[in-house]
Design a protein around this motif. Sequence first.
Motif, mmCIF file in Angstrom:
data_model
loop_
_atom_site.group_PDB
_atom_site.id
_atom_site.type_symbol
_atom_site.label_atom_id
_atom_site.label_comp_id
_atom_site.label_asym_id
_atom_site.label_seq_id
_atom_site.Cartn_x
_atom_site.Cartn_y
_atom_site.Cartn_z
ATOM 1 N N LEU A 276 0.740 -1.513 -0.015
ATOM 2 C CA LEU A 276 -0.129 -0.059 -0.072
ATOM 3 C C LEU A 276 0.767 1.206 -0.177
ATOM 4 C CD1 LEU A 276 -2.875 -1.242 2.524
ATOM 5 C CD2 LEU A 276 -3.013 -1.006 -0.080
ATOM 6 N N ARG A 277 2.172 1.248 0.332
ATOM 7 C CA ARG A 277 3.032 2.308 0.520
ATOM 8 C C ARG A 277 3.409 2.584 -0.915
ATOM 9 N NH1 ARG A 277 4.887 0.689 5.733
ATOM 10 N NH2 ARG A 277 6.809 -0.552 4.758
ATOM 11 N N ARG A 278 3.386 1.615 -1.766
ATOM 12 C CA ARG A 278 4.157 1.835 -3.084
ATOM 13 C C ARG A 278 2.761 2.575 -4.154
ATOM 14 N NH1 ARG A 278 7.990 -2.284 -4.061
ATOM 15 N NH2 ARG A 278 7.727 -1.766 -6.529
ATOM 16 N N PRO A 279 3.245 3.245 -5.284
ATOM 17 C CA PRO A 279 2.331 3.548 -6.113
ATOM 18 C C PRO A 279 1.958 2.396 -7.020
ATOM 19 C CG PRO A 279 4.628 4.213 -6.991
ATOM 20 C CD PRO A 279 4.710 3.691 -5.639
ATOM 21 N N HIS A 280 0.884 2.677 -7.552
ATOM 22 C CA HIS A 280 0.023 1.568 -8.640
ATOM 23 C C HIS A 280 -0.280 2.045 -9.962
ATOM 24 C CE1 HIS A 280 -0.256 -1.578 -5.315
ATOM 25 N NE2 HIS A 280 0.020 -0.552 -4.577
ATOM 26 N N VAL A 281 -0.285 1.035 -10.825
ATOM 27 C CA VAL A 281 -0.862 1.187 -12.171
ATOM 28 C C VAL A 281 -2.242 0.480 -12.142
ATOM 29 C CG1 VAL A 281 -0.656 0.810 -14.453
ATOM 30 C CG2 VAL A 281 1.451 1.483 -13.307
ATOM 31 N N LYS A 282 -3.165 1.283 -12.478
ATOM 32 C CA LYS A 282 -4.581 0.576 -12.690
ATOM 33 C C LYS A 282 -5.111 0.525 -14.063
ATOM 34 C CE LYS A 282 -9.369 1.538 -11.307
ATOM 35 N NZ LYS A 282 -10.207 2.512 -10.491
ATOM 36 N N LEU A 283 -5.424 -0.756 -14.312
ATOM 37 C CA LEU A 283 -6.030 -0.873 -15.853
ATOM 38 C C LEU A 283 -7.688 -0.670 -15.757
ATOM 39 C CD1 LEU A 283 -4.105 -4.107 -16.908
ATOM 40 C CD2 LEU A 283 -3.996 -2.069 -17.995
ATOM 41 N N ALA A 284 -7.982 0.362 -16.464
ATOM 42 C CA ALA A 284 -9.526 0.666 -16.415
ATOM 43 C C ALA A 284 -9.601 1.466 -17.709
ATOM 44 C CB ALA A 284 -10.035 1.202 -15.247
ATOM 45 N N LEU A 285 -11.005 1.257 -18.067
ATOM 46 C CA LEU A 285 -11.296 2.256 -19.289
ATOM 47 C C LEU A 285 -11.563 3.511 -18.830
ATOM 48 C CD1 LEU A 285 -13.432 0.500 -21.718
ATOM 49 C CD2 LEU A 285 -11.278 1.681 -22.296
ATOM 50 N N ALA B 225 0.684 -1.141 -20.155
ATOM 51 C CA ALA B 225 0.761 -0.988 -18.692
ATOM 52 C C ALA B 225 2.001 -1.646 -18.324
ATOM 53 C CB ALA B 225 -0.457 -1.533 -18.027
ATOM 54 N N VAL B 226 2.370 -3.101 -18.949
ATOM 55 C CA VAL B 226 3.301 -3.732 -18.451
ATOM 56 C C VAL B 226 4.681 -2.947 -18.941
ATOM 57 C CG1 VAL B 226 4.562 -6.074 -18.938
ATOM 58 C CG2 VAL B 226 2.102 -5.856 -18.903
ATOM 59 N N GLU B 227 4.747 -2.318 -20.167
ATOM 60 C CA GLU B 227 5.756 -1.699 -20.462
ATOM 61 C C GLU B 227 6.208 -0.400 -19.344
ATOM 62 O OE1 GLU B 227 7.642 -2.107 -23.064
ATOM 63 O OE2 GLU B 227 6.548 -3.365 -24.135
ATOM 64 N N LEU B 228 5.346 0.071 -18.549
ATOM 65 C CA LEU B 228 5.606 1.193 -17.828
ATOM 66 C C LEU B 228 6.434 0.911 -16.225
ATOM 67 C CD1 LEU B 228 2.139 2.781 -17.551
ATOM 68 C CD2 LEU B 228 3.930 3.311 -19.181
ATOM 69 N N ILE B 229 6.414 -0.558 -16.034
ATOM 70 C CA ILE B 229 6.733 -0.847 -14.661
ATOM 71 C C ILE B 229 8.178 -1.088 -14.499
ATOM 72 C CG2 ILE B 229 6.771 -3.074 -13.125
ATOM 73 C CD1 ILE B 229 3.949 -1.479 -13.637
ATOM 74 N N ARG C 142 -2.756 -13.730 -16.968
ATOM 75 C CA ARG C 142 -2.152 -13.782 -18.551
ATOM 76 C C ARG C 142 -1.510 -12.657 -18.881
ATOM 77 N NH1 ARG C 142 -6.078 -18.171 -21.812
ATOM 78 N NH2 ARG C 142 -6.442 -19.599 -19.938
ATOM 79 N N THR C 143 -1.730 -11.530 -18.087
ATOM 80 C CA THR C 143 -1.079 -10.334 -18.290
ATOM 81 C C THR C 143 0.506 -10.512 -18.499
ATOM 82 O OG1 THR C 143 -2.685 -9.110 -17.423
ATOM 83 C CG2 THR C 143 -0.430 -7.800 -17.726
#
Length: 303
Positions: free
Chosen positions: A192-201, A232-236, A248-249
């Motif tokens: 929870l302390r880390r920033p996250h990427v969210k997949l959503a339209l 999204a995977v490219e951003l990590i 499967r991502t």
Amino acid sequence: MDELRRIDLNLLLTLHALLAEKHVTRAALRLHKSQPAVSHGLAQLRAHFDDPLLVRRDGQMALTPRALSLIEPLAEALGTLNGLLAAQQFDPAAAQRRFRLTLSDYSARLILPPLVRYVRRHAPGIDLAVSQASRDAMLAQLVDGEVDVALGIFPDRPDTIHVQDLFAEEFISLADKSTLPPKGGLTLDEFLRRPHVKLALRPDSHDEIERALGELGLQRHIAVALPHWSAAVELIAGTDLILTAASRTSGAMASHKALRRFKPPFALPSFSYQQAWHARRDDDPGHRWLRDAIFACSQPGGG
């Protein structure tokens, strides 16, 4: 039957396009007709229903309440007529038809390539028109007859929408391995302390991950919200970001040696990825062929 004698059935196709597009010019393009021809059709429809159907409101065209009430029964009636007139035998090799699919970036990457290969091999006369939409919009498009099949997760849906499970899925988390412990994943506090990427339209949507955290009275910080699974995977790599998504991502990780997958440090339910369609399409032989093709192409080694 008296009412059917009072109207040219081709006007129903014009009405369907006008209800969908809410614009005479766009309806004309959709029908491959001239704008004057569609305007004339609208005038006939207004006279038949004794209602303007399409009116200008706040600078744009809008449907009247009477027009809104026609959307679903018209779509069902046209679907029934199409099934009645369609040949009962479907020969994919000879078929000339266009199917409309709505799906996410995720299924476009996983299912669409084998499906296109399958269609080109077995039914080269079939065309596929693919669009992307939110889950709610997908269901609305199915009800309105705007699309033939939707791919996604549909836990809450109208009774008229039928679904078939394609495969089981679960959530995993991805991060740059240099930001993780040598072995294992993260504790809940560290997560929870880390920033996250969210997949959503829609960036403000409340998905399964947010709901699971909300039940614990928790929330995560969304640093990046985007609708593109592959991007999204490219951003990590090379960042402190965490992506939590369908397992499967991680197939895209093959070219990212810096990434590592780990189990999210809180309970997330597994789910079934599904194809959905309207009940009016059940008995359409061509539609059944398409559904069977999608199912086959979603299985290991399918397509």
